[in-house]
Motif scaffolding. Structure first.
Motif, PDB file in Angstrom:
ATOM      1  N   ARG A  96       0.854  -1.110  -0.057  1.00 19.43           N
ATOM      2  CA  ARG A  96       0.032   0.102   0.029  1.00 19.43           C
ATOM      3  C   ARG A  96       0.848   1.209  -0.109  1.00 19.43           C
ATOM      4  O   ARG A  96       1.993   1.220   0.722  1.00 19.43           O
ATOM      5  N   PRO A  97       0.406   2.273  -0.725  1.00 23.06           N
ATOM      6  CA  PRO A  97       1.173   3.488  -0.537  1.00 23.06           C
ATOM      7  C   PRO A  97       1.100   3.944   0.898  1.00 23.06           C
ATOM      8  O   PRO A  97       0.103   4.013   1.417  1.00 23.06           O
ATOM      9  N   SER A  98       2.023   4.724   1.270  1.00 22.80           N
ATOM     10  CA  SER A  98       2.003   5.303   2.682  1.00 22.80           C
ATOM     11  C   SER A  98       2.551   6.944   2.388  1.00 22.80           C
ATOM     12  O   SER A  98       3.000   7.312   1.362  1.00 22.80           O
ATOM     13  N   ARG A  99       2.289   7.528   3.593  1.00 21.72           N
ATOM     14  CA  ARG A  99       2.784   8.897   3.869  1.00 21.72           C
ATOM     15  C   ARG A  99       3.894   9.409   3.006  1.00 21.72           C
ATOM     16  O   ARG A  99       3.820  10.348   2.143  1.00 21.72           O
ATOM     17  N   TYR A 100       4.970   8.751   3.251  1.00 24.75           N
ATOM     18  CA  TYR A 100       6.506   9.130   2.757  1.00 24.75           C
ATOM     19  C   TYR A 100       6.576   8.228   1.476  1.00 24.75           C
ATOM     20  O   TYR A 100       8.034   8.502   1.000  1.00 24.75           O
ATOM     21  N   ASP A 104       1.915   5.157  -5.123  1.00 21.91           N
ATOM     22  CA  ASP A 104       0.466   5.577  -6.430  1.00 21.91           C
ATOM     23  C   ASP A 104       0.875   6.561  -7.355  1.00 21.91           C
ATOM     24  O   ASP A 104       0.811   6.525  -8.441  1.00 21.91           O
ATOM     25  N   ARG A 105       1.396   7.603  -6.770  1.00 24.28           N
ATOM     26  CA  ARG A 105       1.956   8.820  -7.579  1.00 24.28           C
ATOM     27  C   ARG A 105       3.020   8.330  -8.411  1.00 24.28           C
ATOM     28  O   ARG A 105       3.441   8.816  -9.465  1.00 24.28           O
ATOM     29  N   ARG A 224       5.838   1.295   7.820  1.00 29.71           N
ATOM     30  CA  ARG A 224       5.692   1.661   6.372  1.00 29.71           C
ATOM     31  C   ARG A 224       6.479   2.815   5.847  1.00 29.71           C
ATOM     32  O   ARG A 224       6.784   2.590   4.864  1.00 29.71           O
ATOM     33  N   ALA A 227       7.084   7.744   9.208  1.00 28.50           N
ATOM     34  CA  ALA A 227       5.892   8.088  10.123  1.00 28.50           C
ATOM     35  C   ALA A 227       5.759   7.112  11.304  1.00 28.50           C
ATOM     36  O   ALA A 227       5.546   7.282  12.390  1.00 28.50           O
TER      37      ALA A 227
ATOM     38  N   SER B  98      -0.550   9.874   7.411  1.00 29.37           N
ATOM     39  CA  SER B  98      -0.854   8.702   6.497  1.00 29.37           C
ATOM     40  C   SER B  98      -0.731   9.134   5.035  1.00 29.37           C
ATOM     41  O   SER B  98      -1.008  10.278   4.782  1.00 29.37           O
ATOM     42  N   ARG B  99      -0.918   8.438   4.188  1.00 31.05           N
ATOM     43  CA  ARG B  99      -0.681   8.722   2.659  1.00 31.05           C
ATOM     44  C   ARG B  99      -1.771   9.799   2.331  1.00 31.05           C
ATOM     45  O   ARG B  99      -1.603  10.551   1.762  1.00 31.05           O
ATOM     46  N   TYR B 100      -3.081   9.480   2.783  1.00 28.98           N
ATOM     47  CA  TYR B 100      -4.100  10.355   2.445  1.00 28.98           C
ATOM     48  C   TYR B 100      -4.720  11.275   3.397  1.00 28.98           C
ATOM     49  O   TYR B 100      -5.488  12.129   3.338  1.00 28.98           O
ATOM     50  N   ASP B 102      -2.440  13.685   5.402  1.00 26.02           N
ATOM     51  CA  ASP B 102      -1.165  14.354   5.496  1.00 26.02           C
ATOM     52  C   ASP B 102      -1.295  15.404   6.589  1.00 26.02           C
ATOM     53  O   ASP B 102      -1.260  16.667   6.375  1.00 26.02           O
ATOM     54  N   VAL B 144      -5.527   9.514  -6.234  1.00 25.55           N
ATOM     55  CA  VAL B 144      -4.148   9.827  -5.681  1.00 25.55           C
ATOM     56  C   VAL B 144      -4.527  11.271  -4.817  1.00 25.55           C
ATOM     57  O   VAL B 144      -3.438  11.579  -4.162  1.00 25.55           O
ATOM     58  N   ASP B 145      -5.476  11.772  -4.547  1.00 22.56           N
ATOM     59  CA  ASP B 145      -5.752  12.995  -3.944  1.00 22.56           C
ATOM     60  C   ASP B 145      -5.908  12.487  -2.411  1.00 22.56           C
ATOM     61  O   ASP B 145      -6.613  11.460  -2.187  1.00 22.56           O
ATOM     62  N   GLY B 146      -5.422  13.427  -1.700  1.00 22.53           N
ATOM     63  CA  GLY B 146      -5.446  13.452  -0.291  1.00 22.53           C
ATOM     64  C   GLY B 146      -6.139  14.470   0.642  1.00 22.53           C
ATOM     65  O   GLY B 146      -6.627  15.322  -0.154  1.00 22.53           O
ATOM     66  N   ALA B 227      -6.130   3.889   1.651  1.00 20.65           N
ATOM     67  CA  ALA B 227      -5.005   2.824   1.311  1.00 20.65           C
ATOM     68  C   ALA B 227      -5.402   1.485   2.006  1.00 20.65           C
ATOM     69  O   ALA B 227      -5.049   0.459   1.493  1.00 20.65           O
TER      70      ALA B 227
END
Lengths: 266, 266, 266, 266
Positions: A96-100, A104-105, A224, A227, B98-100, B102, B144-146, B227
């Motif tokens: 899964r994509p995570s904050r840093y 996905d981008r 992940r 964070a 987290s990813r989305y 922030d 991909v938008d958070g 995610a």
């Protein structure tokens, strides 16, 4: 046998709720260990310190600190370690994509640079791409920067190279995560950050900076991205870092590491 | 007693590894349940479907699909549920960006809009800010938008409002997470996303859209953000969504919900 | 009568094409002026220096530099100035979003913070918002950061506060642009950046930092944002800044400026 | 001889200040031309329409519109054109990063994909990269997206491919800008956007989509990016696009264009 220690001093200017991730993980065989927390030179009341266990044997220490100079001194002697098993959810969670690690981008970018590589070739491709393209530059990055910012600026420290490698690998279907560690032989000595990849049913470690001997690493936190593994998180209040010292010594000769063998850490 | 079901049809154009999050969580008392996976109308081999258990009783179904039209039909009858306890790590984990969600980037913004509010006032402030400022606009957002993108565009769906509320609350020191759910009475009917906040030692649910009756919700997945809770994750291969239907009915009258009482879901 | 000077020294490590924006604009009445460019202490051939005139009387000096230490020394005495007229295209051009003044992304944010204010109230509102919310912090920002990044971090220097004010005003329908200037009395002394707003058919200057006396300013460059006004642009090759000195003195008493009168500069 | 026309209909729901960029540039030899602006079917008062001339012969029409259905109908017959000369400031101005051509952020990326190429090879490299990597996908992009977003998503329309090519070229030292144009033979017919590059002392046009015959193009607006060339800018008030039609026909056979010859447009 490895002897590690760290000392973090903070100026707490508003009563603060702090989380430290400096103790070695439960995956290590710990021969001895001390954690001392003082405020203005006097021991902090034990009730102000709570140990929490996060996923994968990670240990955190949550400290409720009044204002003053807070010092957290940790030391341990570690005689060995047991690698973490790959759990079935790991195959999903660490894709899964995570904050840093915004995989996905960076999906198209990963494809551009790594192409149709698969398996260990892909892992080695990501490691080499980071080694050859990311300039090691302390002070160049911001705590809010993630893999995309590192990809654009091509500068960073171990945290940043690791985030980029993780994002590339997740984007291409390989589960990957961040591990903070004590790293005997690291120059300059500091908390280190490396990547774990899930291949052939097990977690292997790779180093995006090429600066550490992986067999000598001592695991602190697993997660992940930064964070989950930062050595200090300020939950509330206000505290400024004054000094930080890290030491990590192996009593045996430092194992040679060309960066490419398959290495697991405990 | 609630009867829920969902039907997802995909065109798999390259052999794909897919993860579905459509089954209700183990926190629910499940009276009966069926999951049927077919490819081009024939049942898929059972060995191609693996159930995984994620944190907090979340159940995932990982499906290895050859090319063809894949249909995943799920239905269940739920008679009750038990709220999830607040675990000690929750207090730390769900404060992390987290990813989305922030929350680190949005720290100053959260302060601008919520000021020195504390506790339930802060939670209610975040909910009201989203209700009053985010226009419900299906199709306006990108996967991909958070939270930052939602904050700037002021448009989105339940996922986006929830991400923004979570980011605001974490930035101000309140642990918050995302829950996907079946929502009896929701119009238009769809998978729903709501926020859980950790207050007074327990997890309470708030709805950033005001569209659902919270006491009737049936929990599916629980995690840091979308995610962790998306109803479909394409791990590898290629699959395009053809149709999706969701149904959720409560046999009792739908509980009235003004959005402001303290409600826990199981 | 104002005496201004600047001295910029660069280490050119690959033959470089450089653009300097250090000479005062043609809107000033220039009593005397010298520009000296040396390489390793010897005057650079005159053919390697080309003066270009940009919009609004801005003068640029394009320098083709071999490797070595390049020094650009400029000084001038200015006795007065004529304000720039508002041209009809200004009303359209300076409403457009630009690289570092991304007014399109910040449209909702501008409305949140400035509300239905109009005209001079709106201008004063944007100025006050920046004064009260942006912490003056040299070294906190990156050259690629624009108004959005400043809005999120709430830190920056004169360039950053100005970009944010410009973005807010354009988003709310007021043409605004960036002016670089010599600023007698500025502490610490440096090249300064201020905002011009088009109101009542004329361009007025506002200072987002409150650090300068606006009537004493000496205009250098005028443009959409720092992409048009930076004192140094490295077009090609490689050059690193060694030292920079700026001086600006008014022979008359420094005019008092409370920041709120309507002031035009030449 | 080319006959072009466009018809734009808007629903103005709050009195609006609008700027249209639909008239052909003064670089064209205009045989005949009509511009008709009506509100709810009746001609708008002539005083409500102002023609502005932007840089490089671009003509804008600023319209002050009350509420109602506004229709702007433009048609022209063009018999020839004169290419724009390269001005000395063009060499500097069109190297600068701009709102949607963020060449500063993309500097490393441009190097990764175009390597040490120079001159026309570099231009051709950027064009081919966009042709091979950006999927033409109407509806995939947002007006606030720039070259970075297109680089990451690899999707877009003519505006987006052009922005990315421009950003790549500026980053590598070649001045580049955006031109909006009527494009006889374009399928689907629409306002088109192409790139101009400054090479060998002159401006040449390249088409990032490969969809148009460049010798047949009729220039409308010329600028840094879409902020300068959009066919409609809503300065204030509120207006929603109802319908838009564009037509462009050449009375001679459409010149064949393989995309690689050096072509200048007027």
């Amino acid at each position: 046998m490895r002897d590690i220690s760290s000392n973090v001093r903070l100026s707490v200017t508003e009563p603060a709720d702090l989380v430290f991730s400096v103790a070695v993980a439960f995956t290590n065989t710990i021969e001895s260990e001390t954690l001392t927390v003082t405020l203005d030179g006097s021991p902090l009341d034990a009730s102000a310190i709570v140990e929490l266990t996060d996923a994968h044997g990670t240990r955190l220490h949550r400290v409720t600190a009044p204002t003053g100079v807070l010092e957290v001194a940790y030391s341990a002697t570690v005689s060995g370690s047991t690698p973490l098993d790959a759990e079935s959810m790991d195959h999903v969670e660490y894709l899964r994509p995570s904050r840093y690690c915004d995989s996905d981008r960076l999906a198209n970018v990963a494809w551009s640079h790594l192409g149709p590589k698969q398996g260990w070739d892909l892992v080695e491709g990501a490691r080499r791409w980071a080694l050859e393209n990311i300039v090691y530059a302390p002070g160049s990055t911001d705590p809010v920067d993630g893999a995309l910012e590192t990809y654009l600026s091509r500068e960073g420290v171990c945290r940043d190279s690791s985030h980029l490698i993780i994002a590339f690998l997740r984007a291409r279907g390989i589960p990957a995560r961040l591990v903070s560690a004590y790293a005997p032989g690291l120059l300059p000595m500091d908390f280190h950050a490396v990547v774990e990849v899930l291949m052939d049913g097990a977690w292997f470690v790779i180093d995006g900076t090429g600066l550490a001997s992986r067999p000598a690493l001592v695991r602190i936190a697993t997660g992940r991205d930064a964070a989950d593994t930062a050595f200090l998180t300020i939950v509330s209040g206000r505290a400024d870092l004054l000094t930080m010292e890290v030491s990590a010594i192996t009593r045996e000769p430092l194992p040679y590491d060309d960066g490419r063998q398959q290495v697991r850490i405990g």
